[in-house]
Design a protein around this motif. Sequence first.
Motif, PDB file in Angstrom:
ATOM      1  N   LEU A 163      11.546   4.764   8.465  1.00 46.64           N
ATOM      2  CA  LEU A 163      12.194   3.368   9.290  1.00 46.64           C
ATOM      3  C   LEU A 163      13.210   4.227   8.681  1.00 46.64           C
ATOM      4  O   LEU A 163      14.197   4.126  10.235  1.00 46.64           O
ATOM      5  N   LEU A 164      14.258   4.639   7.899  1.00 47.01           N
ATOM      6  CA  LEU A 164      15.291   4.971   8.180  1.00 47.01           C
ATOM      7  C   LEU A 164      15.691   5.775   9.276  1.00 47.01           C
ATOM      8  O   LEU A 164      16.777   5.697   9.812  1.00 47.01           O
ATOM      9  N   ARG A 216       5.322  -7.063  11.521  1.00 46.86           N
ATOM     10  CA  ARG A 216       5.168  -5.861  12.057  1.00 46.86           C
ATOM     11  C   ARG A 216       6.374  -5.105  12.952  1.00 46.86           C
ATOM     12  O   ARG A 216       6.121  -3.751  13.202  1.00 46.86           O
ATOM     13  N   SER A 217       8.182  -5.781  12.384  1.00 46.36           N
ATOM     14  CA  SER A 217       8.677  -5.006  12.684  1.00 46.36           C
ATOM     15  C   SER A 217       9.203  -4.229  11.770  1.00 46.36           C
ATOM     16  O   SER A 217       8.938  -4.223  10.649  1.00 46.36           O
ATOM     17  N   ARG A 218      10.413  -3.523  12.420  1.00 43.46           N
ATOM     18  CA  ARG A 218      11.095  -2.628  11.103  1.00 43.46           C
ATOM     19  C   ARG A 218      11.943  -3.614   9.643  1.00 43.46           C
ATOM     20  O   ARG A 218      11.888  -3.870   8.731  1.00 43.46           O
ATOM     21  N   PHE A 278       9.321  -5.158   7.340  1.00 46.63           N
ATOM     22  CA  PHE A 278       8.803  -3.901   5.942  1.00 46.63           C
ATOM     23  C   PHE A 278      10.273  -4.295   5.756  1.00 46.63           C
ATOM     24  O   PHE A 278      10.136  -4.233   4.305  1.00 46.63           O
ATOM     25  N   TYR A 279      10.842  -3.493   5.696  1.00 50.38           N
ATOM     26  CA  TYR A 279      13.212  -3.909   5.033  1.00 50.38           C
ATOM     27  C   TYR A 279      12.575  -5.087   4.104  1.00 50.38           C
ATOM     28  O   TYR A 279      13.065  -5.392   2.812  1.00 50.38           O
ATOM     29  N   ASP A 307       2.198   1.538   3.895  1.00 48.54           N
ATOM     30  CA  ASP A 307       3.469   1.042   3.983  1.00 48.54           C
ATOM     31  C   ASP A 307       4.777   1.295   2.994  1.00 48.54           C
ATOM     32  O   ASP A 307       5.522   0.994   3.688  1.00 48.54           O
ATOM     33  N   THR A 339       6.349   4.245   4.507  1.00 45.15           N
ATOM     34  CA  THR A 339       7.119   3.512   6.082  1.00 45.15           C
ATOM     35  C   THR A 339       8.254   3.623   5.560  1.00 45.15           C
ATOM     36  O   THR A 339       9.044   2.974   6.808  1.00 45.15           O
ATOM     37  N   VAL A 340       8.181   2.641   4.718  1.00 42.34           N
ATOM     38  CA  VAL A 340       9.818   1.947   4.649  1.00 42.34           C
ATOM     39  C   VAL A 340      11.404   2.965   4.682  1.00 42.34           C
ATOM     40  O   VAL A 340      11.533   2.450   4.878  1.00 42.34           O
ATOM     41  N   GLY A 341       9.974   4.072   3.788  1.00 41.15           N
ATOM     42  CA  GLY A 341      11.745   5.637   3.301  1.00 41.15           C
ATOM     43  C   GLY A 341      11.335   6.044   4.801  1.00 41.15           C
ATOM     44  O   GLY A 341      12.611   6.255   5.609  1.00 41.15           O
ATOM     45  N   ARG A 356      10.103  -7.542   3.144  1.00 39.56           N
ATOM     46  CA  ARG A 356       9.468  -7.637   2.093  1.00 39.56           C
ATOM     47  C   ARG A 356       9.797  -5.888   1.194  1.00 39.56           C
ATOM     48  O   ARG A 356       9.291  -6.073  -0.194  1.00 39.56           O
ATOM     49  N   ALA A 357      10.136  -5.307   1.219  1.00 38.98           N
ATOM     50  CA  ALA A 357      10.608  -4.124   1.006  1.00 38.98           C
ATOM     51  C   ALA A 357      11.613  -5.033  -0.055  1.00 38.98           C
ATOM     52  O   ALA A 357      11.873  -4.901  -1.679  1.00 38.98           O
ATOM     53  N   ARG A 405       5.464   5.133  10.715  1.00 37.73           N
ATOM     54  CA  ARG A 405       3.889   5.478   9.986  1.00 37.73           C
ATOM     55  C   ARG A 405       3.072   6.567  10.035  1.00 37.73           C
ATOM     56  O   ARG A 405       3.019   7.229   9.307  1.00 37.73           O
ATOM     57  N   THR A 460       1.123  -0.760   0.087  1.00 33.81           N
ATOM     58  CA  THR A 460       0.196   0.572  -0.050  1.00 33.81           C
ATOM     59  C   THR A 460       1.119   1.343   0.373  1.00 33.81           C
ATOM     60  O   THR A 460       2.184   1.020   0.806  1.00 33.81           O
ATOM     61  N   ARG A 510       8.505   8.388  -0.830  1.00 28.42           N
ATOM     62  CA  ARG A 510       9.265   7.893   0.211  1.00 28.42           C
ATOM     63  C   ARG A 510      10.801   8.055  -0.130  1.00 28.42           C
ATOM     64  O   ARG A 510      10.798   7.839   1.089  1.00 28.42           O
ATOM     65  N   VAL A 547       7.757   1.631  14.360  1.00 32.48           N
ATOM     66  CA  VAL A 547       7.215   1.167  13.358  1.00 32.48           C
ATOM     67  C   VAL A 547       6.360   2.290  13.354  1.00 32.48           C
ATOM     68  O   VAL A 547       6.031   2.953  12.934  1.00 32.48           O
ATOM     69  N   VAL A 571      16.806   3.695  -0.559  1.00 29.17           N
ATOM     70  CA  VAL A 571      16.055   4.789   0.721  1.00 29.17           C
ATOM     71  C   VAL A 571      16.136   4.294   2.279  1.00 29.17           C
ATOM     72  O   VAL A 571      16.048   4.425   2.965  1.00 29.17           O
ATOM     73  N   GLY A 572      17.747   3.365   1.695  1.00 29.79           N
ATOM     74  CA  GLY A 572      18.621   3.470   3.018  1.00 29.79           C
ATOM     75  C   GLY A 572      18.173   2.004   3.212  1.00 29.79           C
ATOM     76  O   GLY A 572      19.287   1.929   4.849  1.00 29.79           O
ATOM     77  N   VAL A 573      17.552   0.969   2.856  1.00 26.65           N
ATOM     78  CA  VAL A 573      17.543  -0.439   3.408  1.00 26.65           C
ATOM     79  C   VAL A 573      19.206  -0.940   3.048  1.00 26.65           C
ATOM     80  O   VAL A 573      19.350  -1.465   1.692  1.00 26.65           O
ATOM     81  N   THR A 616      12.518   9.928   4.023  1.00 30.50           N
ATOM     82  CA  THR A 616      13.766   9.674   4.529  1.00 30.50           C
ATOM     83  C   THR A 616      13.928  10.981   5.387  1.00 30.50           C
ATOM     84  O   THR A 616      15.875  10.405   5.923  1.00 30.50           O
TER      85      THR A 616
END
Lengths: 239, 325
Positions: free
Chosen positions: A106-107, B178-180, B183-184, A99, A102-104, B186-187, A116, A96, A151, A112, B198-200, A155
């Motif tokens: 999280l940096l 549900r943790s960082r 998410f990482y 989500d 959110t990945v961005g 999945r990404a 979010r 979504t 995204r 979470v 984006v820094g992963v 960051t």
Amino acid sequence: MSAPLLEVRGLAKRFGSLRALDGVDLTVPHGGLTALIGPNGAGKTTAFGCIAGAQRPSGGSIRFEGIEIAGAAYHRVARLGLVRTYQVVQPFAEMTVLDAVTVGALLRRPRVASARDFAATTIDALGLGAKSATIARSLTIADKKRLELARALATEPRLLLLDEVMAGLTPTECAAAVELLRTIVARGITIVMVEHVMEVLMPLADHVVVLATGRVIFDGSPSDAVNDPGVIEAYLGRP
Amino acid sequence: MTVRAHLIALGIVALTLTALALGYHNAFILNLVFAGLIFAVLGQSWNWISGYAGQISFGHALFFGCGAYASALFAARHGSPWLALPAGAAVAAILALLVGFPCFALRGHYFSIATIAVAAIAEIAATNLAALGKANGFEMPILAPGIATLQFSDKGHYVLVALALFVFAQLATLGLERSRLGFYLRAIRLNQEAAASVGVDARAAKLTTYAACGALAALAGSLYAQQALYVGPEDTLGLPISIAIALVGVVGGLSTVWGPALGALVYVALARYGGALLGGQGHGLDLLLYGGLILVIVSWRPDGLAGIGRSIRRALERREARAAP
């Protein structure tokens, strides 16, 4: 701070015998918007790839806030605060919008829940709020580009490299995007953008750099750029 | 499913199995339940790296064997098997880091091939090393039953111990989603380059996951050894075990919390009943059946049983929506 935000010296990238970048010098001061333009194949996207760390340069130096980042890992450069977007959008197709952003986020926010929240704020600011539960794959091209921008913004970068975020947008969408870029710059984020839509760029850019066949052929103000014989020749050919 | 729904489902499963373990004394059924729980944990471990992180492992028996041999070695030297649990888990995690470190720098199928190779090397090593009992393996000494020795005279108690590990694995998976890191992962699975932009740090995320996988599978191996009281190279490190673990993960549905448990249910039923029906030793023919099953699921329903369940639920919802205009 006296040192420029980004200082590129003699950047080279060779693919076999092809010199995609042939000694590019580029200085980006803190704040404002720098436009990187040039005809097709000039090496703009390659330059972005090398600066952001997605591609390893064949030579030269790239200093971001005084730190040498040439050849550094892609994710490390992003952590330092230099993030790029892609010309061909690279969404997390099955996620979504919330989500993906959110990945961005999280940096800088390992938790979470707070990532979010920040992602939701970023999405709202970019006018994607109504689509935060939409799967990225089913967005329109304009919204995909906005997602890409959201995204990257999530960051909290200091320098944003935007690769043709306006391409494929309708004039109305373009105008909205221009406003968006102005607010990003106003928030203190420096932007370098590759763009072909000149009438969009000229009033927006503080500074124009023109690339042609892997070299910088012009570096100066937007009004001087359009009158520079070298620039005109690179775009239209010799009369 | 919401976290609440997951926890309720987990509670129901745990209570039902506890009641079964304490009140039902059919050793055959309790052994099946034990095997099912161990395979559900192994499948979950596989699901972390191959489902969530998208790196298909065909050598998960390596970690299972690690835990089993650790248990056997500690028990044989009259140490407490409780020490074997962290020791086996640590060795498995280190092995995972050693295998993952070079492989995760590469894309494509190198990782899958390396997992087969390393598990095969481990099996050959165990078959030939005197310290590991060579091809005969270890007969473990029978110790006084009780929680201190992790040996029980009542089969139901083994089920309880395996159930505890299963509940832990399920909770850990819920946490992972549900943790960082979740998410990482999945990404990374969806677009590794965009994730890096984006820094992963994809390699670090995969290595962390793989090390945790190794540790979890080793814990399952240690419990298995305590119950079987015999550890041999073929039984714990063989390719058929690795294939079975992958089957459990694939059949149930990749990257879902309950997929591995469903897969384990199917596998145990197939292995005990199907294996017996297909005749004699159950070797060979049953493997053909599993291979075929993996092919059918992957080509027809890559999301496995959990995905089929989801489709049925959606179809029912649609029917209800039509019925009540």
